[in-house]
Design a protein around this motif. Structure first.
Motif, PDB file in Angstrom:
ATOM      1  N   ASP A   1      -3.968 -63.000 169.982  1.00  0.00           N
ATOM      2  CA  ASP A   1      -3.902 -63.785 171.214  1.00  0.00           C
ATOM      3  C   ASP A   1      -3.680 -65.270 170.957  1.00  0.00           C
ATOM      4  O   ASP A   1      -3.378 -66.011 171.876  1.00  0.00           O
ATOM      5  CB  ASP A   1      -5.165 -63.582 172.054  1.00  0.00           C
ATOM      6  N   ASP A   2      -3.823 -65.706 169.714  1.00  0.00           N
ATOM      7  CA  ASP A   2      -3.761 -67.125 169.369  1.00  0.00           C
ATOM      8  C   ASP A   2      -3.187 -67.241 167.952  1.00  0.00           C
ATOM      9  O   ASP A   2      -3.520 -66.420 167.093  1.00  0.00           O
ATOM     10  CB  ASP A   2      -5.193 -67.692 169.428  1.00  0.00           C
ATOM     11  N   ILE A   3      -2.363 -68.228 167.715  1.00  0.00           N
ATOM     12  CA  ILE A   3      -1.795 -68.432 166.383  1.00  0.00           C
ATOM     13  C   ILE A   3      -2.915 -68.630 165.359  1.00  0.00           C
ATOM     14  O   ILE A   3      -2.810 -68.200 164.213  1.00  0.00           O
ATOM     15  CB  ILE A   3      -0.796 -69.608 166.384  1.00  0.00           C
ATOM     16  N   GLY A   4      -4.017 -69.236 165.778  1.00  0.00           N
ATOM     17  CA  GLY A   4      -5.160 -69.396 164.883  1.00  0.00           C
ATOM     18  C   GLY A   4      -5.721 -68.058 164.426  1.00  0.00           C
ATOM     19  O   GLY A   4      -6.152 -67.911 163.280  1.00  0.00           O
ATOM     20  N   CYS A   5      -5.714 -67.051 165.301  1.00  0.00           N
ATOM     21  CA  CYS A   5      -6.179 -65.709 164.915  1.00  0.00           C
ATOM     22  C   CYS A   5      -5.231 -65.092 163.890  1.00  0.00           C
ATOM     23  O   CYS A   5      -5.678 -64.429 162.946  1.00  0.00           O
ATOM     24  CB  CYS A   5      -6.301 -64.807 166.141  1.00  0.00           C
ATOM     25  N   LEU A   6      -3.932 -65.302 164.066  1.00  0.00           N
ATOM     26  CA  LEU A   6      -2.950 -64.829 163.080  1.00  0.00           C
ATOM     27  C   LEU A   6      -3.258 -65.428 161.714  1.00  0.00           C
ATOM     28  O   LEU A   6      -3.321 -64.711 160.708  1.00  0.00           O
ATOM     29  CB  LEU A   6      -1.530 -65.223 163.509  1.00  0.00           C
ATOM     30  N   VAL A   7      -3.471 -66.730 161.668  1.00  0.00           N
ATOM     31  CA  VAL A   7      -3.745 -67.409 160.400  1.00  0.00           C
ATOM     32  C   VAL A   7      -5.057 -66.912 159.802  1.00  0.00           C
ATOM     33  O   VAL A   7      -5.126 -66.596 158.609  1.00  0.00           O
ATOM     34  CB  VAL A   7      -3.761 -68.946 160.589  1.00  0.00           C
ATOM     35  N   GLN A   8      -6.098 -66.801 160.609  1.00  0.00           N
ATOM     36  CA  GLN A   8      -7.403 -66.359 160.124  1.00  0.00           C
ATOM     37  C   GLN A   8      -7.327 -64.937 159.575  1.00  0.00           C
ATOM     38  O   GLN A   8      -7.885 -64.639 158.527  1.00  0.00           O
ATOM     39  CB  GLN A   8      -8.415 -66.411 161.260  1.00  0.00           C
ATOM     40  N   HIS A   9      -6.647 -64.063 160.266  1.00  0.00           N
ATOM     41  CA  HIS A   9      -6.645 -62.637 159.939  1.00  0.00           C
ATOM     42  C   HIS A   9      -5.599 -62.269 158.884  1.00  0.00           C
ATOM     43  O   HIS A   9      -5.834 -61.377 158.080  1.00  0.00           O
ATOM     44  CB  HIS A   9      -6.404 -61.849 161.233  1.00  0.00           C
ATOM     45  N   ALA A  10      -4.448 -62.940 158.889  1.00  0.00           N
ATOM     46  CA  ALA A  10      -3.349 -62.542 158.001  1.00  0.00           C
ATOM     47  C   ALA A  10      -2.711 -63.695 157.240  1.00  0.00           C
ATOM     48  O   ALA A  10      -1.712 -63.503 156.557  1.00  0.00           O
ATOM     49  CB  ALA A  10      -2.267 -61.828 158.829  1.00  0.00           C
ATOM     50  N   GLY A  11      -3.301 -64.878 157.313  1.00  0.00           N
ATOM     51  CA  GLY A  11      -2.700 -66.064 156.707  1.00  0.00           C
ATOM     52  C   GLY A  11      -2.416 -65.942 155.220  1.00  0.00           C
ATOM     53  O   GLY A  11      -1.337 -66.312 154.751  1.00  0.00           O
ATOM     54  N   HIS A  12      -3.379 -65.402 154.458  1.00  0.00           N
ATOM     55  CA  HIS A  12      -3.172 -65.285 153.013  1.00  0.00           C
ATOM     56  C   HIS A  12      -2.048 -64.299 152.697  1.00  0.00           C
ATOM     57  O   HIS A  12      -1.206 -64.568 151.839  1.00  0.00           O
ATOM     58  CB  HIS A  12      -4.461 -64.864 152.303  1.00  0.00           C
ATOM     59  N   GLU A  13      -2.011 -63.162 153.388  1.00  0.00           N
ATOM     60  CA  GLU A  13      -0.937 -62.181 153.176  1.00  0.00           C
ATOM     61  C   GLU A  13       0.415 -62.785 153.534  1.00  0.00           C
ATOM     62  O   GLU A  13       1.403 -62.570 152.844  1.00  0.00           O
ATOM     63  CB  GLU A  13      -1.165 -60.934 154.036  1.00  0.00           C
TER      64      GLU A  13
END
Length: 131
Positions: free
Chosen positions: A46-58
């Motif tokens: 729902d938020d670009i921050g969630c993308l980074v938190q959840h999948a940022g390293h990958e």
């Protein structure tokens, strides 16, 4: 004989129904929705921050493909090619204040005076804040 090819591109999101894979909130605002694809498996946020938190390293290591919406046109963009701005004036679902645009010029035109950064810089900044 052959394996079916992995899905490609951003997954469909049913706004108002699908839940964020990081925080569990209903995804309702396409301007800030994001997604990641790990082969055939897709995650929606729902938020670009969630993308980074959840999948940022990958995403940073090239182990997944990320997608964000252009905050102005709501068109899908490759997360690595987008230009990002972050401001408390940008009201996003999880309060990260991050919006993506297709180009640095477009981001600067909408948010004059706000720094425009690449995806890798955004990941670095948001990951450091989580520590």
């Amino acid at each position: 004989l052959g394996r079916a090819p992995a899905e490609a591109g951003p997954p469909a999101i049913q706004y108002g129904r699908d839940r964020c894979d990081a925080c569990g909130m209903i995804i309702s605002d396409a301007r800030f929705a994001a997604a990641a694809r790990h082969g055939a498996r897709a995650s929606r946020y729902d938020d670009i921050g969630c993308l980074v938190q959840h999948a940022g390293h990958e995403l940073a290591r090239g182990q997944a493909q990320g997608y964000v919406h252009d905050a102005g046109t709501e068109q899908w963009l490759d997360a690595h090619g987008a230009a990002y701005v972050r401001s408390p004036a940008i009201r996003t679902p999880m309060g990260t204040g991050v919006a993506a645009y297709a180009t640095f010029d477009a981001a600067q035109a909408v948010h004059p005076g706000t720094p425009v950064v690449t995806f890798d810089t955004l990941v670095d900044v948001l990951m450091k804040e989580q520590m």
